[in-house]
Design an enzyme around this catalytic site. Structure first.
Site, mmCIF file in Angstrom:
data_model
loop_
_atom_site.group_PDB
_atom_site.id
_atom_site.type_symbol
_atom_site.label_atom_id
_atom_site.label_comp_id
_atom_site.label_asym_id
_atom_site.label_seq_id
_atom_site.Cartn_x
_atom_site.Cartn_y
_atom_site.Cartn_z
ATOM 1 N N ASN A 139 0.866 -1.177 0.000
ATOM 2 C CA ASN A 139 0.000 0.000 0.000
ATOM 3 C C ASN A 139 0.903 1.228 0.000
ATOM 4 O O ASN A 139 1.501 1.563 1.019
ATOM 5 C CB ASN A 139 -0.889 -0.051 1.256
ATOM 6 C CG ASN A 139 -1.760 1.176 1.409
ATOM 7 O OD1 ASN A 139 -1.840 2.007 0.496
ATOM 8 N ND2 ASN A 139 -2.416 1.295 2.551
ATOM 9 N N LYS A 162 0.124 4.281 -0.297
ATOM 10 C CA LYS A 162 -0.519 5.443 0.342
ATOM 11 C C LYS A 162 -0.298 6.715 -0.490
ATOM 12 O O LYS A 162 -0.216 6.634 -1.708
ATOM 13 C CB LYS A 162 -0.022 5.586 1.788
ATOM 14 C CG LYS A 162 -0.196 4.273 2.568
ATOM 15 C CD LYS A 162 -0.012 4.434 4.056
ATOM 16 C CE LYS A 162 -0.207 3.076 4.735
ATOM 17 N NZ LYS A 162 -0.129 3.139 6.183
ATOM 18 N N HIS A 213 -9.452 0.947 4.934
ATOM 19 C CA HIS A 213 -8.178 1.158 5.634
ATOM 20 C C HIS A 213 -8.409 2.079 6.839
ATOM 21 O O HIS A 213 -9.216 3.005 6.767
ATOM 22 C CB HIS A 213 -7.148 1.771 4.675
ATOM 23 C CG HIS A 213 -5.770 1.746 5.263
ATOM 24 N ND1 HIS A 213 -5.360 2.687 6.174
ATOM 25 C CD2 HIS A 213 -4.754 0.878 5.106
ATOM 26 C CE1 HIS A 213 -4.122 2.391 6.552
ATOM 27 N NE2 HIS A 213 -3.732 1.295 5.919
ATOM 28 N N GLU A 264 -6.834 4.473 7.967
ATOM 29 C CA GLU A 264 -6.643 5.905 7.700
ATOM 30 C C GLU A 264 -7.894 6.498 7.041
ATOM 31 O O GLU A 264 -8.257 7.644 7.300
ATOM 32 C CB GLU A 264 -5.393 6.106 6.831
ATOM 33 C CG GLU A 264 -4.126 5.865 7.654
ATOM 34 C CD GLU A 264 -2.957 5.303 6.880
ATOM 35 O OE1 GLU A 264 -2.935 5.393 5.643
ATOM 36 O OE2 GLU A 264 -2.043 4.741 7.539
ATOM 37 N N GLU A 307 -5.440 -5.223 10.504
ATOM 38 C CA GLU A 307 -4.392 -4.240 10.748
ATOM 39 C C GLU A 307 -4.657 -3.518 12.068
ATOM 40 O O GLU A 307 -5.441 -2.546 12.096
ATOM 41 C CB GLU A 307 -4.352 -3.209 9.620
ATOM 42 C CG GLU A 307 -4.091 -3.802 8.249
ATOM 43 C CD GLU A 307 -3.526 -2.764 7.301
ATOM 44 O OE1 GLU A 307 -2.377 -2.920 6.879
ATOM 45 O OE2 GLU A 307 -4.222 -1.780 7.007
ATOM 46 N N GLY A 342 2.513 1.966 10.817
ATOM 47 C CA GLY A 342 3.463 3.068 10.693
ATOM 48 C C GLY A 342 4.172 3.428 11.988
ATOM 49 O O GLY A 342 4.805 4.476 12.086
ATOM 50 N N SER A 366 3.469 -2.470 10.294
ATOM 51 C CA SER A 366 4.916 -2.513 10.490
ATOM 52 C C SER A 366 5.558 -3.855 10.138
ATOM 53 O O SER A 366 6.495 -4.291 10.801
ATOM 54 C CB SER A 366 5.281 -2.097 11.918
ATOM 55 O OG SER A 366 4.871 -0.760 12.163
HETATM 56 P P1 PGA Z 1 2.880 0.045 7.696
HETATM 57 O O1 PGA Z 1 1.423 0.248 7.066
HETATM 58 O O2 PGA Z 1 3.446 -1.224 7.093
HETATM 59 O O3 PGA Z 1 3.645 1.268 7.296
HETATM 60 O O4 PGA Z 1 2.706 -0.079 9.163
HETATM 61 C C1 PGA Z 1 0.541 -0.820 6.885
HETATM 62 C C2 PGA Z 1 -0.740 -0.336 6.282
HETATM 63 O O5 PGA Z 1 -1.202 0.753 6.657
HETATM 64 O O6 PGA Z 1 -1.346 -1.011 5.421
#
Ligand code: PGA
Length: 250
Positions: free
Chosen positions: A9, A11, A95, A97, A167, A173, A213
């Site tokens: 992803n 983003k 997601h 976010e 997730e 992140g 992560s």
């Molecule tokens: P990350 O993000 O690997 O940077 O933690 C995962 C995601 O948001 O899909």
């Protein structure tokens, strides 16, 4: 056997030139026939060039979002038909976010999923608890609620087009991952919920990805767990070497 899947992803990262550079590196690094199904999700402006660049490879290009309506006066939005017209038939929905910063509720997500399925698209459906929920031991119930709101009204036949991505928000992140045991515990819970609410066949055949992560140094341990079928990768997917190492971590 369930599909093993590693999805990147990207983003809101990388302009066109940076995307082309990353794609060039990915094509160099990646083995011709990886064991896992590999997906990447660039921003809307980079979807078409990414699709073109990868069309002779097994890599699937996914969108990061789409609108629940077929078309109309929704300034700034993108429809399923628009995605399909450039060859994109996979979409990430829900997601954390999108849920947190763009007010995507369970109700809106259920509509988005329905529209995607009606358009014969594949959905990577994301969900997961916040730190507060886990601290208060509400994480299992919260995940059940998110799945119920988004997916459990779908007919059984839709499930062949659904990929789940658990997730935990506190791991996205942050550099902090769920331990492989925590991931397995939740993935097993999710599979039990599928069994109870949809049926054994769907529970056995639906891929459940872990996200939060995932890095080259922890992917192997997490992917080795029985109910973890791969990962949704944010930060590490922006580096071709790291991403390919994760792809090869089964
Ligand atoms: P990350 O993000 O690997 O940077 O933690 C995962 C995601 O948001 O899909």
């Amino acid at each position: 056997m369930r599909d093993k899947i590693v999805a990147g992803n990207w983003k809101m990262n990388n302009d066109l030139a940076e995307t082309e550079e990353l794609l060039g590196k990915l094509k160099l690094q990646m083995v011709k026939e990886p064991e896992a199904t590999v997906m990447v999700a660039p921003s809307f402006t980079n979807l078409y060039p990414t699709f073109q660049a990868l069309k002779d490879t097994p890599v699937i290009v996914a969108a990061q979002n789409m609108h629940e309506s077929e078309s109309g006066a929704f300034t700034g939005e993108i429809s399923a038909a628009m995605l399909k017209s450039i060859g994109v038939t996979t979409v990430i929905l829900g997601h954390s976010e999108r849920r947190a910063y763009f007010n995507e509720t369970g109700e809106i997500l259920a509509k988005k999923v329905k529209t995607a399925i009606e358009n014969e698209m594949t959905v990577i459906f994301c969900f997961g608890e916040e730190l507060e929920d886990r601290k208060n031991n509400r994480h299992f119930d919260l995940v059940e609620k998110q799945l119920k709101e988004g997916l459990f009204d779908l007919p059984q036949s839709s499930w062949k087009n659904i990929i789940l991505a658990y997730e935990p928000v506190w791991a996205i992140g942050t550099g902090e991952t769920a331990s492989p045991e925590q991931a397995q515990e939740m993935h097993k819970h999710i599979r039990n919920l599928l069994n109870k609410n949809v049926g054994k066949e769907v529970a056995d055949s639906t891929s459940i990805l872990y996200g939060g992560s995932v890095k080259p140094n922890n992917a192997k341990e997490i992917f080795a767990k029985k109910d973890v079928d791969g990962g949704l990768i944010g930060g590490a997917s922006l580096n071709a070497v790291d991403f390919v190492e994760i792809v090869n971590s089964f």
